[in-house]
Scaffold this active site. Structure first.
Site, PDB file in Angstrom:
ATOM      1  N   CYS A   1       0.865  -1.175   0.000  1.00 31.87           N
ATOM      2  CA  CYS A   1       0.000   0.000   0.000  1.00 31.87           C
ATOM      3  C   CYS A   1       0.903   1.226   0.000  1.00 31.87           C
ATOM      4  O   CYS A   1       2.090   1.120  -0.304  1.00 31.87           O
ATOM      5  CB  CYS A   1      -0.990  -0.018   1.175  1.00 31.87           C
ATOM      6  SG  CYS A   1      -0.268   0.168   2.820  1.00 31.87           S
TER       7      CYS A   1
ATOM      8  N   ASN B   1       2.482   1.526   4.249  1.00 28.19           N
ATOM      9  CA  ASN B   1       2.709   0.260   4.953  1.00 28.19           C
ATOM     10  C   ASN B   1       2.346   0.358   6.436  1.00 28.19           C
ATOM     11  O   ASN B   1       3.001  -0.219   7.284  1.00 28.19           O
ATOM     12  CB  ASN B   1       4.155  -0.214   4.764  1.00 28.19           C
ATOM     13  CG  ASN B   1       4.395  -1.655   5.209  1.00 28.19           C
ATOM     14  OD1 ASN B   1       5.467  -1.966   5.711  1.00 28.19           O
ATOM     15  ND2 ASN B   1       3.436  -2.539   5.043  1.00 28.19           N
TER      16      ASN B   1
ATOM     17  N   CYS C   1      -1.469   0.770   7.154  1.00 29.72           N
ATOM     18  CA  CYS C   1      -2.911   0.476   7.242  1.00 29.72           C
ATOM     19  C   CYS C   1      -3.277  -0.818   6.510  1.00 29.72           C
ATOM     20  O   CYS C   1      -3.477  -1.855   7.128  1.00 29.72           O
ATOM     21  CB  CYS C   1      -3.741   1.635   6.685  1.00 29.72           C
ATOM     22  SG  CYS C   1      -3.640   3.163   7.640  1.00 29.72           S
ATOM     23  N   ARG C   2      -3.350  -0.749   5.189  1.00 30.22           N
ATOM     24  CA  ARG C   2      -3.877  -1.858   4.407  1.00 30.22           C
ATOM     25  C   ARG C   2      -2.919  -3.030   4.280  1.00 30.22           C
ATOM     26  O   ARG C   2      -3.304  -4.178   4.527  1.00 30.22           O
ATOM     27  CB  ARG C   2      -4.275  -1.366   3.006  1.00 30.22           C
ATOM     28  CG  ARG C   2      -5.390  -0.344   3.042  1.00 30.22           C
ATOM     29  CD  ARG C   2      -5.605   0.321   1.702  1.00 30.22           C
ATOM     30  NE  ARG C   2      -4.486   1.217   1.404  1.00 30.22           N
ATOM     31  CZ  ARG C   2      -4.332   1.853   0.260  1.00 30.22           C
ATOM     32  NH1 ARG C   2      -5.189   1.668  -0.725  1.00 30.22           N
ATOM     33  NH2 ARG C   2      -3.304   2.666   0.069  1.00 30.22           N
ATOM     34  N   SER C   3      -1.687  -2.783   3.859  1.00 31.94           N
ATOM     35  CA  SER C   3      -0.779  -3.906   3.599  1.00 31.94           C
ATOM     36  C   SER C   3      -0.374  -4.665   4.865  1.00 31.94           C
ATOM     37  O   SER C   3      -0.321  -5.901   4.825  1.00 31.94           O
ATOM     38  CB  SER C   3       0.435  -3.474   2.778  1.00 31.94           C
ATOM     39  OG  SER C   3       1.174  -2.463   3.412  1.00 31.94           O
TER      40      SER C   3
ATOM     41  N   ASP D   1      -7.996   3.440   0.922  1.00 29.66           N
ATOM     42  CA  ASP D   1      -7.130   3.808   2.034  1.00 29.66           C
ATOM     43  C   ASP D   1      -7.991   4.393   3.159  1.00 29.66           C
ATOM     44  O   ASP D   1      -8.628   5.420   2.976  1.00 29.66           O
ATOM     45  CB  ASP D   1      -6.104   4.837   1.567  1.00 29.66           C
ATOM     46  CG  ASP D   1      -5.016   5.097   2.585  1.00 29.66           C
ATOM     47  OD1 ASP D   1      -5.172   4.693   3.753  1.00 29.66           O
ATOM     48  OD2 ASP D   1      -4.010   5.722   2.202  1.00 29.66           O
TER      49      ASP D   1
END
Length: 166
Positions: free
Chosen positions: A10, A13, A15-17, A124
């Protein structure tokens, strides 16, 4: 047996990943397939290098029995794009940045294409509230289950094991 290596990417690095990495690792472990995968996560930007995931990602993971507090943010390296079998970007902006780094890389794909088969971006949630983190958790969970099923089953059939992933 060769392990399938997957890098979740993301922007920062945090939140999402890292949430995708944690969810995938949890599902693979629960399915008895953790040894078939090498997984990691990284960001296209380096603003948060060395820091833990966002507190809201940690909270949503914890609420679902997953601990991601040991992860630390890092930036994608060119070597990552050469070494990982699959580089799964969370959105199209991440894809563009990754392809600019390695124009000929054939292993870069959108998580929404490969895992969800919907073509959607994983939004995001950084500037939103907890509901955005719950939404991405749900999408990541769905996609990671599909990935573990697909690659875990592929690896099992290659080794002569035909048992179910679940």
């Amino acid at each position: 047996m060769k392990r399938v290596s997957i890098l979740f990417v993301c922007m920062g690095n945090i939140c999402r990943s890292p949430l995708a990495e944690g969810v995938f690792a949890h599902i693979a472990r629960e399915s008895g397939l953790a040894d078939r995968f090498k997984i990691d996560s990284a960001g296209t930007g380096g603003w948060h290098q060395g820091k833990q995931p966002d507190r809201r990602s940690i909270a949503i993971a914890r609420a679902h029995g997953i601990d991601i507090t040991g992860q630390r943010a890092r930036r994608v390296r060119l070597e990552d794009l050469e070494e990982f079998d699959l580089v799964l970007a969370m959105d199209r902006a991440n894809i563009a940045e990754l392809r600019a780094m390695a124009p000929g890389a054939g292993n870069i794909t959108l998580f929404g294409d490969t895992a969800l088969q919907t073509g959607e971006d994983i939004p995001d949630p950084y500037f939103g509230g907890p509901e955005g983190f719950e939404l991405i958790y749900t999408r990541l969970l769905t996609g990671c289950i599909a990935l573990v099923d697909k690659f875990g089953a592929d690896q099992a059939s290659l080794s002569g094991n035909t048992s179910s992933v679940r």
